[in-house]
Scaffold this active site. Structure first.
Site, mmCIF file in Angstrom:
data_model
loop_
_atom_site.group_PDB
_atom_site.id
_atom_site.type_symbol
_atom_site.label_atom_id
_atom_site.label_comp_id
_atom_site.label_asym_id
_atom_site.label_seq_id
_atom_site.Cartn_x
_atom_site.Cartn_y
_atom_site.Cartn_z
ATOM 1 N N ASP A 205 0.986 -1.156 0.270
ATOM 2 C CA ASP A 205 -0.079 0.427 -0.200
ATOM 3 C C ASP A 205 0.745 1.134 0.055
ATOM 4 O O ASP A 205 2.237 1.179 0.170
ATOM 5 C CB ASP A 205 -0.637 -0.106 1.064
ATOM 6 C CG ASP A 205 -2.483 0.839 0.613
ATOM 7 O OD1 ASP A 205 -2.212 1.516 0.381
ATOM 8 O OD2 ASP A 205 -3.498 -0.614 0.690
ATOM 9 N N HIS A 280 -2.905 2.961 -4.866
ATOM 10 C CA HIS A 280 -2.241 2.460 -3.487
ATOM 11 C C HIS A 280 -0.451 2.095 -4.109
ATOM 12 O O HIS A 280 -0.915 1.120 -3.130
ATOM 13 C CB HIS A 280 -3.491 1.521 -2.603
ATOM 14 C CG HIS A 280 -4.171 1.874 -2.194
ATOM 15 N ND1 HIS A 280 -4.485 3.269 -1.393
ATOM 16 C CD2 HIS A 280 -5.065 2.069 -2.001
ATOM 17 C CE1 HIS A 280 -5.545 3.476 -0.877
ATOM 18 N NE2 HIS A 280 -6.222 3.202 -1.854
ATOM 19 N N GLU A 344 -10.548 2.450 -4.703
ATOM 20 C CA GLU A 344 -9.205 4.110 -4.735
ATOM 21 C C GLU A 344 -8.196 5.084 -5.679
ATOM 22 O O GLU A 344 -7.327 4.868 -5.101
ATOM 23 C CB GLU A 344 -9.598 3.923 -2.942
ATOM 24 C CG GLU A 344 -10.381 4.089 -2.795
ATOM 25 C CD GLU A 344 -10.259 4.043 -0.950
ATOM 26 O OE1 GLU A 344 -10.588 3.959 -0.217
ATOM 27 O OE2 GLU A 344 -9.019 3.136 -0.576
ATOM 28 N N TRP A 424 -16.817 -4.122 -1.102
ATOM 29 C CA TRP A 424 -16.720 -3.303 0.774
ATOM 30 C C TRP A 424 -16.926 -1.968 0.857
ATOM 31 O O TRP A 424 -17.386 -1.707 1.900
ATOM 32 C CB TRP A 424 -15.181 -2.783 0.650
ATOM 33 C CG TRP A 424 -14.761 -2.209 -0.442
ATOM 34 C CD1 TRP A 424 -13.981 -2.506 -1.544
ATOM 35 C CD2 TRP A 424 -14.586 -0.533 -0.068
ATOM 36 N NE1 TRP A 424 -13.712 -0.819 -2.363
ATOM 37 C CE2 TRP A 424 -14.218 -0.217 -1.406
ATOM 38 C CE3 TRP A 424 -15.046 -0.220 0.868
ATOM 39 C CZ2 TRP A 424 -13.786 1.548 -1.414
ATOM 40 C CZ3 TRP A 424 -14.323 1.578 1.353
ATOM 41 C CH2 TRP A 424 -13.542 2.018 -0.061
#
Length: 814
Positions: A205, A280, A344, A424
């Site tokens: 990450d 990420h 993201e 999620w």
């Protein structure tokens, strides 16, 4: 079966001349997950040195499972069971029988006072049968020392069992904070104990690269360390405050990875690695900046949480790098799935990148003009470039005989053909994928994010936010009963996620993950019709003893009191106290004194008057089981009353916990008239409002008293938190009305405030005035002013100044 603890009273009559004596033995079946078929029987099978463990015709793998059982019994009880290939008459036995026609993870367990029969078709089933057998024994069986005085016997029972879902997982983020190999082993033990079969290992990450890749040594030399880590919650301070302490280098060598994978495999757990892409990626870019859209930037591994615009650039050099990484990852992890993240991923860098824009034109990608049939959203050409990125990596991984999993953002711009979606951001992403014929694993944050708060944030360690109690987590049903057959077919499992931004230690990781992961284990294994919250709570008491034996520091809220306030059918605000611990008493005081076994016993929701310093605790047999829970409560003239606001409430609506509430969600008081004042532990109690020029820079709160009422004081709380774009009210105007139409001002007060140098502060203001009679009261709260964009708060828009929001809680009238 609906009940998880089955109690059968066995009366053993000992008869001697002239007298008769009765001895009572209680059979309990504290098994988690709840078996799908369980029939309680009378009697118990005693473990002694005479017991033989018979594994005739068993495979070496099944014999290894039997040997491990024998070894654990010897270690914890001191009893030496005898392994043998042949069964001897008149000898108590535990026999392993390989049957046919059972599912891979299915098993049968038959216990009588004379013998135990374990049946399965595959080693997985035998392993799960033994996990059930362990849970029928004293919790000491999970320890590491000999306890001869425990009752080493097994209650008679017949169990026929198989899992509801084939995928039952638990996740751990080791990038934000790193965890030792020994801790990973214990984490895996907890999965095995509860029949979970997948460990999702989040290895990379923005905050750290945690896996050795030999072809790219800079990934761990540079990417596994950061110069500092954020202090406090993300939105407490601006500029952010860091601890000044280097973190790392921390990573797992390939030999350690192999050991973890092998350890899990022995427990029939698959380890799925996650290598994040295309977002990420900061830790990787810090090591190899040429993989970005702008190699001239000096990238650093960040000690901050959040989403970052620095992402992998979809160029050939990047794909060669990721393919090389995948080659080594695939060699280390034999799992069917490789998780490639996909969540993201901001597109700013791609929008500015000449290579990316040229690639978009080459591929013929266009912005959507109509919503996507998969998720109902219009996607940009950059979204579709991400789909190209994911699809290209999927083809490479498919060619290696593996499949990919990605977070539900991989739906955006078109889903890779063979991908499995991990949902999620709620349940809809998984349902959309399933409806489109793709497999989905459900891990929705409102239920399965175990890094969310699970008890009152004012007494809990700082974490990322949210509020998912054990009760709420247990309530989740991944494949709703009314879902279509296609959806039920493609929802293949459930998973709990543990993100570690605010989880710095192994003890805190235990606290966040357990016992809610145990609830998800039952959701994954037990058919929804066989789940029962009361039964689960009964079985959890024993489960806590097992976790203690394993050294797991689980959250103890189960043995404490949750304090809520609600308006009931009588339109009266009352205090509702709840504990999850069965057969226990709640004792409480309202004067701030510590509860004792002789304090008032809670039996039903109750009213209070004035200011109450409520203290509550759970007792059993006169002993306090957990900590004392406390809450200041403020009864006033509008406690529990409905109100209106202009503007309407924003995303924070104050103490609406849904399934967590013992009496159901109270849609009347929200957080403003529920008798509880806000605090700075979290945003949960507060109600948010967007106050700006469109609202005349004020917030109106209006309440109908119901009848003419004499009032003379208003009390309210507002929040100072500039980093979150929140300032307290600068003034308030108090107005009254007899008819709700014509209002008269009775008081206007401005506030001079002292702000802390950094952080946030809750202000409680009292405004007194000459008593007056009112039927309706309007409070006009004036904006706290503007914020210097980029100085007082993070700059996300170009304006030099931006209006502040207002967070309000509680409003009281006396």
């Amino acid at each position: 079966m609906k009940r998880g603890t089955y109690l059968f009273l066995l009366c053993l009559m000992f008869i001697s001349p002239g007298c008769r004596q009765t001895k009572e033995t209680v059979n309990e079946y504290n098994i988690i997950p709840q078996p799908n078929t369980l029939v309680a029987r009378k009697g118990r099978f005693e473990l002694t040195g005479k017991v033989q463990v018979v594994t005739a015709h068993a495979t070496p793998e099944v014999k290894a499972i039997a040997d491990a059982f024998i070894g654990r019994i010897r270690l914890t009880s001191g009893i030496s069971l005898k392994a043998t290939e042949e069964e001897h008459p008149q000898t108590p036995v535990i026999r392993f029988i390989t049957g046919t026609g059972m599912g891979k993870e299915a098993y049968r367990l038959a216990v009588t006072p004379e013998n135990i029969t374990v049946s399965a078709s595959e080693p997985n089933g035998f392993f799960y049968a033994i996990q059930t057998l362990y849970q029928l024994l004293p919790p000491a069986v999970y320890g590491e020392r000999t306890v001869k005085r425990a009752a080493w016997s097994v209650p008679a029972v017949e169990i026929s069992d198989a899992p509801r879902f084939g995928y039952r997982g638990l996740h751990l983020d080791v990038s934000r904070h790193f965890f030792s190999v020994d801790y990973i082993y214990r984490y895996i033990d907890m999965l095995a104990m509860h029949k979970m079969n997948t460990f999702h290992f989040h290895l990379t990450d923005d905050q750290g690269w945690r896996i050795e890749i030999r072809k790219y040594p800079e990934l761990t030399k540079t990417g596994s360390k950061r110069k500092h880590t954020l202090v406090d919650y993300y939105y407490v301070n601006w500029p952010h405050v860091f601890d000044g302490a280097a973190y790392g280098p921390f990573f797992y060598t390939q030999e350690q990875i192999k050991a973890i994978v092998a350890y899990a495999a022995e427990r029939y757990i698959t380890v799925i690695p996650e290598i994040e892409m295309p977002g990420h990626a900061l830790a990787a870019l810090a090591a190899y900046p040429e993989l970005s859209c702008d190699p001239s930037i000096n990238y650093e591994v960040t000690g901050l949480w959040g989403i970052f615009k620095e992402v992998f650039c979809p160029k050939e050099e990047t794909f060669r790098f990721l393919e090389d990484v995948m080659d080594e990852v695939i060699e280390l992890f034999p799992s069917r799935y490789i998780h490639i993240g996909g969540d993201e991923c901001p597109k700013e860098a791609w929008k500015k990148c000449a290579h990316c824009q040229a690639l978009i034109r080459k591929l013929g990608l266009k912005d959507d003009t109509t919503p996507s049939p998969v998720d109902g959203v219009k996607h940009s050409k950059e979204d579709k470039l991400q789909s190209y990125f994911i699809t290209r990596m999927e083809k490479y991984i498919n060619a290696k005989g593996r499949s990919i999993i990605g977070w539900d953002e991989i739906l955006e711009g078109g889903l890779a053909p063979n991908a499995t979606v991990m949902s999620w951001r709620g349940v809809q992403g998984g349902l959309n994928a399933a409806k489109a014929g793709h497999d989905a694993i459900m891990t929705p944050s409102p239920y399965a994010y175990l890094n969310f708060y699970q008890e009152d944030p004012s007494i809990a360690p700082t974490t990322i936010g949210g509020y998912n109690t054990l009760k709420k987590t247990y309530s989740y049903n991944p494949a709703p009963d009314d879902a279509g057959e296609l959806v039920k077919k493609h929802i293949i499992g459930v998973q709990g996620n543990v993100w570690t931004e605010y989880i710095q230690t192994e003890e805190q990781c235990d606290y966040q993950a357990f016992p809610r992961a145990v609830a998800l284990a039952e959701t994954g294994w037990t058919e929804n019709r066989n789940k029962d919250w009361s039964s689960f709570c009964e079985r959890m008491v024993n489960a806590y003893e097992r976790m203690t034996q394993k050294g797991v520091k689980a959250c103890r809220n189960f043995f404490e009191v949750n304090i809520n306030t609600h308006v009931d059918d009588s339109k009266t605000l009352k205090v509702a106290l709840e504990t999850f611990c069965p057969d226990a008493e709640i004792r409480y005081t309202t004067d701030g004194s510590t509860p004792t076994p002789k304090s008032e016993r809670y039996t039903a929701p109750f009213t209070w008057t004035g200011t109450a310093n409520l203290q509550a605790a759970v007792f059993k047999e006169g002993k306090m089981l957990g900590k004392v829970t406390s809450r200041m409560l403020y009864a006033n003239l509008i406690s529990g009353k409905a109100f209106t606001t202009n503007p309407k409430m924003g995303w924070e609506t104050g103490d609406i916990f849904g399934e967590n509430d013992i009496l159901g969600a109270d849609k009347t008081t929200f957080g403003l008239t529920n008798g509880k004042r806000g605090n700075i532990a979290s945003y949960t109690p507060w109600t948010s409002f967007r106050v700006n020029e469109k609202t005349d820079n004020e917030l109106e709160f209006t309440v109908n008293m119901g009848s003419p009422t004499r009032i003379g004081q208003v009390v309210f709380g507002t929040l100072y938190n500039p980093a979150f774009r929140v300032l307290p009210a600068s003034a308030v105007i108090v107005q009254v009305s007899a008819d709700g139409q014509k209002y008269t001002t009775v008081k206007e007060e401005k506030f001079t405030r002292e702000y802390p140098e950094r952080g946030r502060k809750a202000f409680t203001d009292t405004v007194a005035f000459e008593p007056v009679e009112a039927t309706c009261v309007k409070l006009r709260f004036k904006s706290g002013g503007v914020l210097r964009n980029g100085i007082d708060c993070r700059k996300d828009t170009p304006e030099e100044f931006i209006p502040s929001d207002m967070y309000l809680d509680e409003v009281e009238i006396y």
